[in-house]
Design a protein around this motif. Structure first.
Motif, PDB file in Angstrom:
ATOM      1  N   ILE A  30      -2.313  -7.103   4.791  1.00 12.56           N
ATOM      2  CA  ILE A  30      -3.067  -6.098   4.059  1.00 12.56           C
ATOM      3  C   ILE A  30      -4.317  -5.575   4.836  1.00 12.56           C
ATOM      4  CG2 ILE A  30      -2.296  -7.026   1.752  1.00 12.56           C
ATOM      5  CD1 ILE A  30      -5.091  -8.563   1.438  1.00 12.56           C
ATOM      6  N   VAL A  31      -4.644  -4.347   4.679  1.00 12.72           N
ATOM      7  CA  VAL A  31      -5.486  -3.749   5.623  1.00 12.72           C
ATOM      8  C   VAL A  31      -6.333  -2.626   4.689  1.00 12.72           C
ATOM      9  CG1 VAL A  31      -5.667  -2.117   7.516  1.00 12.72           C
ATOM     10  CG2 VAL A  31      -3.896  -3.431   7.552  1.00 12.72           C
ATOM     11  N   SER A  32      -7.465  -3.411   4.593  1.00 13.46           N
ATOM     12  CA  SER A  32      -8.794  -2.542   3.980  1.00 13.46           C
ATOM     13  C   SER A  32      -9.283  -1.315   4.933  1.00 13.46           C
ATOM     14  CB  SER A  32      -9.681  -3.273   3.269  1.00 13.46           C
ATOM     15  OG  SER A  32      -9.093  -4.212   2.557  1.00 13.46           O
ATOM     16  N   VAL A  33      -9.178  -0.101   4.372  1.00 14.09           N
ATOM     17  CA  VAL A  33      -9.775   0.901   5.011  1.00 14.09           C
ATOM     18  C   VAL A  33     -10.904   1.201   4.196  1.00 14.09           C
ATOM     19  CG1 VAL A  33      -9.465   3.172   6.158  1.00 14.09           C
ATOM     20  CG2 VAL A  33      -7.529   1.503   5.958  1.00 14.09           C
ATOM     21  N   ASP A  34     -12.225   1.077   4.633  1.00  9.36           N
ATOM     22  CA  ASP A  34     -13.449   1.467   3.942  1.00  9.36           C
ATOM     23  C   ASP A  34     -14.146   2.511   4.906  1.00  9.36           C
ATOM     24  OD1 ASP A  34     -15.759   1.425   2.405  1.00  9.36           O
ATOM     25  OD2 ASP A  34     -16.264  -0.646   2.888  1.00  9.36           O
ATOM     26  N   ILE A  35     -14.776   3.660   4.079  1.00  7.68           N
ATOM     27  CA  ILE A  35     -15.302   4.709   4.943  1.00  7.68           C
ATOM     28  C   ILE A  35     -16.550   5.465   4.037  1.00  7.68           C
ATOM     29  CG2 ILE A  35     -14.772   6.898   6.180  1.00  7.68           C
ATOM     30  CD1 ILE A  35     -12.043   6.199   6.633  1.00  7.68           C
ATOM     31  N   VAL A  36     -17.360   5.636   4.901  1.00 13.28           N
ATOM     32  CA  VAL A  36     -18.461   6.281   4.326  1.00 13.28           C
ATOM     33  C   VAL A  36     -18.562   7.782   4.847  1.00 13.28           C
ATOM     34  CG1 VAL A  36     -20.930   6.428   3.444  1.00 13.28           C
ATOM     35  CG2 VAL A  36     -19.676   4.158   3.762  1.00 13.28           C
ATOM     36  N   PHE A  47      -4.261  -1.335   1.748  1.00 12.19           N
ATOM     37  CA  PHE A  47      -3.062  -1.014   1.988  1.00 12.19           C
ATOM     38  C   PHE A  47      -2.299  -2.126   2.238  1.00 12.19           C
ATOM     39  CE2 PHE A  47      -5.323   3.033   3.302  1.00 12.19           C
ATOM     40  CZ  PHE A  47      -4.439   3.759   2.795  1.00 12.19           C
ATOM     41  N   MET A  48      -0.834  -1.995   1.861  1.00 13.19           N
ATOM     42  CA  MET A  48      -0.056  -3.290   2.262  1.00 13.19           C
ATOM     43  C   MET A  48       0.922  -2.853   3.222  1.00 13.19           C
ATOM     44  SD  MET A  48       0.634  -4.849  -1.746  1.00 13.19           S
ATOM     45  CE  MET A  48       0.563  -3.495  -2.647  1.00 13.19           C
ATOM     46  N   VAL A  49       1.073  -3.766   4.256  1.00 10.73           N
ATOM     47  CA  VAL A  49       1.988  -3.156   5.184  1.00 10.73           C
ATOM     48  C   VAL A  49       3.570  -3.768   4.969  1.00 10.73           C
ATOM     49  CG1 VAL A  49       2.200  -3.050   7.719  1.00 10.73           C
ATOM     50  CG2 VAL A  49       0.006  -2.944   6.748  1.00 10.73           C
ATOM     51  N   GLY A  50       4.387  -2.976   4.844  1.00 12.64           N
ATOM     52  CA  GLY A  50       5.897  -3.563   4.908  1.00 12.64           C
ATOM     53  C   GLY A  50       5.987  -4.622   3.717  1.00 12.64           C
ATOM     54  N   GLN A  51       6.698  -5.589   3.908  1.00 10.81           N
ATOM     55  CA  GLN A  51       6.872  -6.631   3.046  1.00 10.81           C
ATOM     56  C   GLN A  51       5.857  -7.456   3.031  1.00 10.81           C
ATOM     57  OE1 GLN A  51       9.366  -7.424   0.873  1.00 10.81           O
ATOM     58  NE2 GLN A  51      10.474  -5.272   1.580  1.00 10.81           N
ATOM     59  N   VAL A  52       4.994  -7.623   1.788  1.00 12.28           N
ATOM     60  CA  VAL A  52       3.651  -8.353   1.837  1.00 12.28           C
ATOM     61  C   VAL A  52       4.252  -9.564   0.651  1.00 12.28           C
ATOM     62  CG1 VAL A  52       1.420  -8.110   0.835  1.00 12.28           C
ATOM     63  CG2 VAL A  52       2.122  -6.501   2.343  1.00 12.28           C
ATOM     64  N   SER A  53       3.652 -10.608   0.698  1.00 11.20           N
ATOM     65  CA  SER A  53       4.119 -11.703  -0.085  1.00 11.20           C
ATOM     66  C   SER A  53       3.655 -11.187  -1.370  1.00 11.20           C
ATOM     67  CB  SER A  53       3.181 -12.931   0.388  1.00 11.20           C
ATOM     68  OG  SER A  53       1.779 -12.749  -0.151  1.00 11.20           O
TER      69      SER A  53
END
Ligand code: MG
Length: 264
Positions: A94-100, A114-120
């Motif tokens: 899981i990839v968090s993208v935090d932007i200001v 974001f969840m990448v592909g098959q996430v548990s």
């Protein structure tokens, strides 16, 4: 001091927020196993600049060094403030993208995990509950309520689902600067804290741990915040204006979710 924004200012923050939503979607479009988080950061920075904005995270002073990138990209056990690097994104992350973003002097802040592909299934549930807690908190963003009402609602939803909210980091006022008053914790007692007034603009941002609430701040870079137990954390964030009728959510996940659905 809490800065109240005029209707005109809120419309300008909404424009900044629209650019921000499109930026996170553009970063999301490039997330796949094998890309580096540094590459994702370049995509985000370029998109912001191509559209006349400024990525405000870049260069923020830190204890060890200024934040070196446009985007905070935090993977799995990284809660927030992950520094983009040559780390590869992997299937199941899981990839968090935090932007200001600053657009013409108006500032918005948003994050999507974001969840990448098959996430548990456990991590999918963590993401779902964290996002639900964001909207449950946003529902409290109404003139006459208090900041503690937001935090309490977020905390309750997360804890009743077996998760824990981070205590050391919180949401905040936003709109003319990256961090304004008041602080908006993800925990609290109803009816306490600063009064919410029409014209306030705040970032609500649950940071939610699958395991214990305890986090550690990196002693190497001074930025990366990780869970102490190494379990994953999720983070979703919107910029919202307080009105008498309830929340006016200025950022949007609409464009982002079209992309996110195709990632898994
Ligand atoms: Mg924020």
């Amino acid at each position: 001091m809490i800065l109240l924004k005029t209707k005109e200012e809120i419309e300008l923050i909404r424009k900044s927020a629209a650019l921000l939503g499109n930026t996170i979607a553009e970063v999301g479009r490039h997330i796949r196993p094998g890309v580096t988080t540094a590459f994702l950061d370049q995509i985000g920075e370029q998109y912001i600049r191509d559209n006349g904005g400024i990525p405000l995270c870049k260069g923020v002073a830190g204890e060890i060094k200024p934040f070196p990138a446009a985007c905070c990209i935090s993977v799995n056990d990284e809660v927030v403030h992950g520094i983009p690097s040559e780390r590869f994104v992997e299937e199941g992350d899981i990839v968090s993208v935090d932007i200001v973003v600053d657009l013409n002097g108006y500032v918005s802040d948003s994050c999507y995990t974001f969840m990448v592909g098959q996430v548990s299934s456990e991590m999918q549930r963590l993401c779902r509950v964290t996002k639900e807690s964001l909207y449950i908190g946003l529902d409290k963003c109404k003139a006459g309520n208090r900041v503690g009402d937001i935090g309490h609602a977020v905390q309750l939803h997360c804890e009743k689902n077996g998760y824990n909210v981070v205590r050391e980091l919180c949401g905040h006022g936003v709109g003319l600067k990256m961090h304004e008053s008041p602080n908006v914790p993800n925990f609290g007692v109803p009816g306490t804290g600063p009064l919410l007034k029409e014209g306030m603009v705040i970032a609500v941002e649950p940071m939610v741990c699958m395991g214990s609430k305890n986090v550690k701040f990196s002693s190497d870079d001074g930025w990366t915040v990780r869970t102490k137990d190494g379990k994953p954390a999720a983070h979703y964030e919107h910029t919202v204006a307080i009105t008498a009728n309830g929340p006016d959510i200025l950022t949007s996940f609409d464009a982002i979710e079209k992309v996110a659905e195709s990632l898994h």
